[in-house]
Design a protein around this motif. Structure first.
Motif: not given
Length: 893
Positions: A574-575, A577, A647-648, A650-651, A654-655
């Motif tokens: 995982r990164d 985010d 959360r993921s 949203t991440s 964003d990407r």
């Protein structure tokens, strides 16, 4: 809307009782097997309110139970007394419905097999000097050998059972008669962890007095050559052996031990990839009198597991045509790409001892000759060395190999060759057929048949990628995208739940990363750990869910839970985010594997960013994991995964998602993943994404632009976003790449590549080209649920959705599924601006109908409906054509 009621009926019966997922034989490897019963009949709105069970023991005792429950699928073992090893019990079931509408008693037999390793008395035996090969070498195959022994039976006053397994493959005869209709026994599992054994009823084969048992033993997957680039031998071990015992009643009358003898025989070699060499000059009886004592091997350390998904001969296909190639070679065309082998019905005449007959198996012809290049390092040849008796080859077939082929080149036969001399014998795991589809469109029907044939050919003990070349491995990504389709067409619960147990066992040894192939031969061939890969690794979560949906068996989720959890929590790098990262800069993803626009030798180099694909799947699988936790009552973990999903997503946005709703990879796959997995945050974003997807589909002139990631869902996404006309138009496209292009080129199975064969008849130049590869056949799910209109709304089909959506030029369709409760069917036809529906809902279930202006809930029984139908005025949709010089080819099948 009108509703035509069929004559009400009170017909209700139990059609079949089964135990666990053991099929109709009733052998189980648990002492408390769950029971299921399937219904038949057209009783209207029938619901079970209770059931009665009788358990009759071999001791003569009978237990009776009454349970107030509507449950009829995977009911707990009712008795407090478990089954003993080898015990048989007679089971009777009666289901009671509302208003005293009860079934008659139905009857079945359940038999416990050997429940633990300590129940076995047999030992593993092998040829003492490894069948005369000295020294034993990895550069050549081992010759199969035979072990045998005579034994005496003084009386036959009970049933007789044979229990057997092997390091390698085995085949048993008793008094010269085959002891089983299974082939390629014991099958392929992760031999370090799980080893299948078989149990057979051999009561009719034994006799009072002298008996003889003989077992042929070959390499199989245990020690034979497996893998790419020439593969590797001895993946699991170098010494082949067999462990077998015969019981009459409770008495062990014979078991393998040091008193057995061994000898060679007429099979000189028998390899999975290269085929069998058989010398008809060498009769087995010539060797037996000179047999040598066997050698003992260590008992298996793996768990001995009853094989409930046996590989069998399932069908025979005659020669369709004999072709003489441009070079003068004689080629048999069986008219169907299939998996198995050729049986010689009558031996060739005029052959001298030592003459050779060679059968070369291929999937396709190129320029009129057999095309062997797609086989890579596999010979796929059976060679017969003739003896003095031509009848010695009557009914000959190989023992320890199989091939994927449509065409067989025959060399050395002579001028008297005739189609009747040969028959293709089809083999696959003996799963119950549960799904059927037909429609008014012949090419779509052929496409569905191709999916079916590819599944048959690739479910040989485990779900393989292809059946013909030097591979035939249990690729996890292929199964993951196809599992839903597979579980509609056949009852896959036994074969796939076992395969998933192998996956979980090997995952624990791979730093929580599911192997790319199961069993994991890569680790042994290349001495490395698998790279974590989305879609492929995600099989650990998604395929157990698919099986749960089709079977209703939550025990599958319980058993696989640690595998699921460890993959998501420990296996994925995982990164910061929370999205996919890389352990090293060399880490990569398969992405949208086999995107049709990827170069032939770089099938992962498609139009969609591989990490876009990986992270879209990660978000989706995280949400699915929360569902698993809810199902299993793990509420704390469910909340944890739900928060992680929030959360993921949203991440991910964003990407990869613009504010307006465009995806950073502007491809069909990127858009369908974003839409199917709910990765867009607002209706306006969805509108933009759907609009762009439509533009890409039209501008590609309705040709497919997706690989592994996008193909299984693109038609569903179009249909579910008010673009049903585009879904049908893409399905009915004939130009390459498309599903019906392959059909138009004469395909009888699903190809690995959209253009495995080019329009001019040449073979795709890529090193990886197969003509029997089921993954892209996942489109059949669209045929079942959207064209045909049936899908489960609750696990195990306890609640059913019936929602056919006509379109394109299809004017009727008929889809049927044999659910755990009984037959589900929806047949429709368009006639005089009306949609006529004929629906069957099995007893003890309910259905929701959603067709046009008809939305209603119904219970069991046969019903007919008629609703107004108006054809889609958007049909046929027109392409967006951007070329000014190339003529437009817009071809609707």
């Amino acid at each position: 809307m009108t509703h035509t009621s069929l004559k009400a009926s009170s017909t209700i019966a139990i059609a079949q009782i089964s135990f666990e997922h053991a099929g109709v034989k009733g052998f189980v490897d648990t002492d408390r097997p769950r029971l299921s019963w399937r219904f038949e009949g057209d009783a209207r709105d029938w619901q079970q309110i209770s059931y009665d069970i009788k358990v009759a023991r071999s001791s003569g005792s009978v237990e009776e139970f009454h349970v107030d429950s509507s449950k009829s699928n995977l009911v707990p073992w009712p008795s407090t007394i478990p089954l003993a090893p080898c015990e048989i019990a007679k089971i009777s079931v009666k289901a009671n419905g509302i208003g005293r509408q009860d079934t008659d008693w139905a009857h079945a037999q359940v038999e416990a097999a050997l429940l633990t390793g300590s129940d076995w008395s047999a030992q593993m035996i092998t040829a003492a000097d490894l069948c005369l090969q000295s020294p034993l070498t990895q550069s050549a195959p081992q010759r199969p050998f035979y072990v045998y022994r005579e034994f005496e039976i003084k009386r036959l006053d009970g049933i007789a059972r044979l229990y057997a397994t092997a390091f390698g493959m085995y085949d048993v005869t008793i008094n010269g008669v085959p002891a089983s209709d299974q082939v390629l026994k014991p099958g392929w599992t992760s031999y370090d962890h799980r080893l299948y054994y078989q149990v057979e009823d051999i009561s009719s084969l034994l006799k009072v007095g002298r008996n003889r048992v003989m077992v042929a033993v070959g390499e199989g997957w245990y020690s034979g050559r497996i893998g790419f680039g020439g593969g590797k031998r001895w993946i699991y071990g170098e010494k082949n052996g067999v462990m077998m015992e015969i019981r009459v009643g409770k008495e062990v009358v014979i078991s393998t031990d040091e008193t057995w003898k061994w000898s060679c025989g007429p099979i000189l070699a028998s390899e999975l990839y290269d085929g069998e060499v058989y010398d008809a000059r060498l009769g087995i009886d010539d060797y037996v009198s000179e047999g040598s004592s066997v050698q003992l091997l260590d008992r298996p350390t793996a768990s001995l597991i009853l094989d409930k998904a046996p590989i069998k001969r399932t069908k025979e296909v005659p020669v369709k045509e004999i072709i003489i190639s441009p070079s003068g070679k004689c080629i048999l065309d069986f008219g169907q790409n299939l998996v198995g082998w050729v049986r010689i019905n009558r031996g060739a005449k005029g052959k001298a001892p030592g003459d050779r007959i060679v059968l070369s198996h291929v999937e396709v012809l190129e320029e009129g000759e057999i095309s062997t290049r797609p086989l890579r390092f596999a010979k796929c040849q059976d060679t017969i060395i003739c003896g003095s008796d031509p009848h010695a080859l009557d009914a000959w077939e190989p023992t320890f190999t199989y091939h994927g082929f449509r065409y067989v080149q025959v060399e050395g036969w002579g001028d008297d060759i005739d189609p009747s001399h040969f028959t293709a014998v089809i083999i696959h795991t003996d799963m119950e057929r549960t799904g059927w589809f037909s429609s008014s469109h012949p090419m779509i029907n052929r496409l569905h048949d191709n999916v079916l044939w590819s599944m048959r050919g690739n479910f040989v003990g485990l779900p393989t990628d292809c059946p013909q070349r030097d591979e035939r491995l249990g690729w996890t990504g292929d199964l993951q995208v196809f599992c839903k389709t597979a579980s509609f067409l056949f009852d896959t619960t036994s074969i796939l739940s076992g395969w998933l147990q192998d996956l979980a066992a090997e995952q624990t040894q791979n730093d929580n990363v599911p192997p790319l192939v199961v069993p994991d031969t890569f680790k042994r061939q290349f001495n490395g750990e698998p790279d974590p890969a989305a879609i492929w690794g995600d099989v650990s979560v998604l395929s157990p869910l698919d099986l749960f949906e089709s079977s209703g068996d939550s025990a599958i989720l319980e058993r696989q839970y640690s595998s699921m959890y460890d993959w998501l929590k420990k296996g994925i790098p995982r990164d910061a985010d929370g999205l996919w990262g890389q352990r090293t800069p060399m880490d990569s993803q398969f992405g949208d594997w086999l995107d049709p626009y990827a170069p032939p030798d770089f099938p992962g180099d498609g139009r969609t960013d591989p990490y876009f694909v990986a992270n879209a799947y990660l978000v989706y699988v995280t949400r699915k994991m929360a569902e698993v936790c809810h199902i299993l009552g793990k509420q704390e973990e469910a909340a944890e995964f739900q928060a992680e999903w929030s959360r993921s997503i949203t991440s991910f946005a964003d990407r990869y998602i613009t504010k307006a709703g465009r995806t950073v990879s502007d491809s069909q796959t990127a858009l369908v993943l974003a839409l199917q997995f709910d990765l867009l945050s607002s209706p306006s974003q969805r509108e933009v994404a759907v609009g762009r997807l439509e533009e890409l589909v039209r501008s590609n002139v309705f040709k497919i632009g997706t690989g592994f990631a996008g193909t299984p869902i693109i038609l569903d996404v179009l249909a579910n976003n008010d673009r049903l006309h585009l879904a049908y138009r893409m399905l009915q496209e004939k130009q390459c790449p498309s599903w019906l292009y392959c059909v138009s080129m004469g395909a009888t199975t699903i190809w690995e590549r959209w253009d495995s064969m080019r329009p001019d008849g040449s073979i795709n130049p890529g090193e990886m080209t197969s003509f029997n590869h089921y993954a892209l056949g996942a489109v059949a799910s669209f045929m079942h649920s959207t064209i045909g209109g049936i899908s489960p709304l609750a696990p195990g089909w306890k609640k059913i959705r019936i929602a056919p959506r006509p379109g394109g030029t299809v004017t009727w369709a008929d889809v049927t599924h044999m659910s755990p409760y009984g037959l589900v069917r929806c047949a429709w036809r368009i006639e005089n601006s009306k949609l006529h529906l004929s629906i069957t809902v099995p007893p003890n279930t309910t259905a929701v109908i959603d067709v046009g202006d008809l939305q209603t809930a119904i219970g069991s029984g046969h019903r007919q409906f008629e609703v107004a139908y108006q054809a889609d005025t958007r049909w046929p949709p027109k392409p967006i054509y951007k070329s000014m010089t190339i003529p437009l080819i817009d071809e609707i099948a």
